[in-house]
Scaffold this motif. Sequence first.
Motif: not given
Length: 347
Positions: A20-30
């Motif tokens: 459920h944190e995939t979006g946040e993870i991908c966003s933080s990795l730019k």
Amino acid sequence: MCARKIQMPREVYIGPGVVHETGEICSSLKLFKDIVLVTGNNTYDIAAKPTISSLEEYDFNIDIVKVHEASFDSVNEVKELTTENSTVIGIGGGKVIDVAKLASFDENAYFVSMPTAASHDGMLSPQASIKDSKKATSIKAHAPIAVIGDSEIIANAPPRLLSAGCADLISNFTAIKDWKLAHRLKHDSYSSSAASLSLMSAKLITDNAENIKPGLEESARLVIKSLFSSGMAISIAGSSRPASGSEHKFSHALDLINEKSGLHGEQCGIGTILMMNVYGGDWEFIRDSLKSVGAPTTAKELGVSDDDIIEALTLAHTIRPERYTILGDNGFSKDAAYEIAIKTGVI
């Protein structure tokens, strides 16, 4: 001496609910906003749907590809949607992740690995196993930029997959013996750090075999971390040597003989029993460890015939002949194969 690049993930997330944190993870990795999400029919509802919801919260654009086999046709299907400004996310088992890995490598795109079962070490390794006709081919790819392993999803996968992952890890014991042998006899390159990491991954399983149970999040987390370490060993070595030797050759030979044979890890586990016996090592320990994690130790449990086992043993040396192992250049005679299989109780 030339410097060699070692590829490792930038970030690794292993834990319950992390999908459920995939979006946040991908966003933080730019990562790039255009996502090619590769999954399978079974894993779509289990893991892809919550991943899509999480990605949409962070305004990612998503194309979905469902693959059914690790074939070049599947790789090309993913490549048609992929550019170097894409991010490819593989959500599923070994076949899905191998397809996503190779397609992203070919298109110079980022790759995120999201295993839904602890059945293989391919989630991290820079190698992809793709089938051409009946034969599986190991192809150079790249390591993921991130690994997201939801231990709740992995714990709820079919128990057989967890056992297969444990068996695949236990096979590192003979893989390292083969690697050392090739180093001594053929002057093959050898990395003591990669070998140590590979053996540590296997020992984590055998040391905890009695406590690894299906359905337990803690068990899934332990196995996925061990598979991750084994994949790191492959990255350090620059080849699959730390986790693939004569026992894997036996497994690939069995695939050629019987398309309906067991899971890859299960076959490698039985191959490890057989090859450890040839080495004069403690094959009973290997057998008992496999039993403890619920993996098959006989042809009958694997669902193949005794004749299949014997034929695979005599054929195994022809698989990747450039990779020297205890099988040597000429392999085993039928009589020798029969003696090994009988002695170990495999048949």
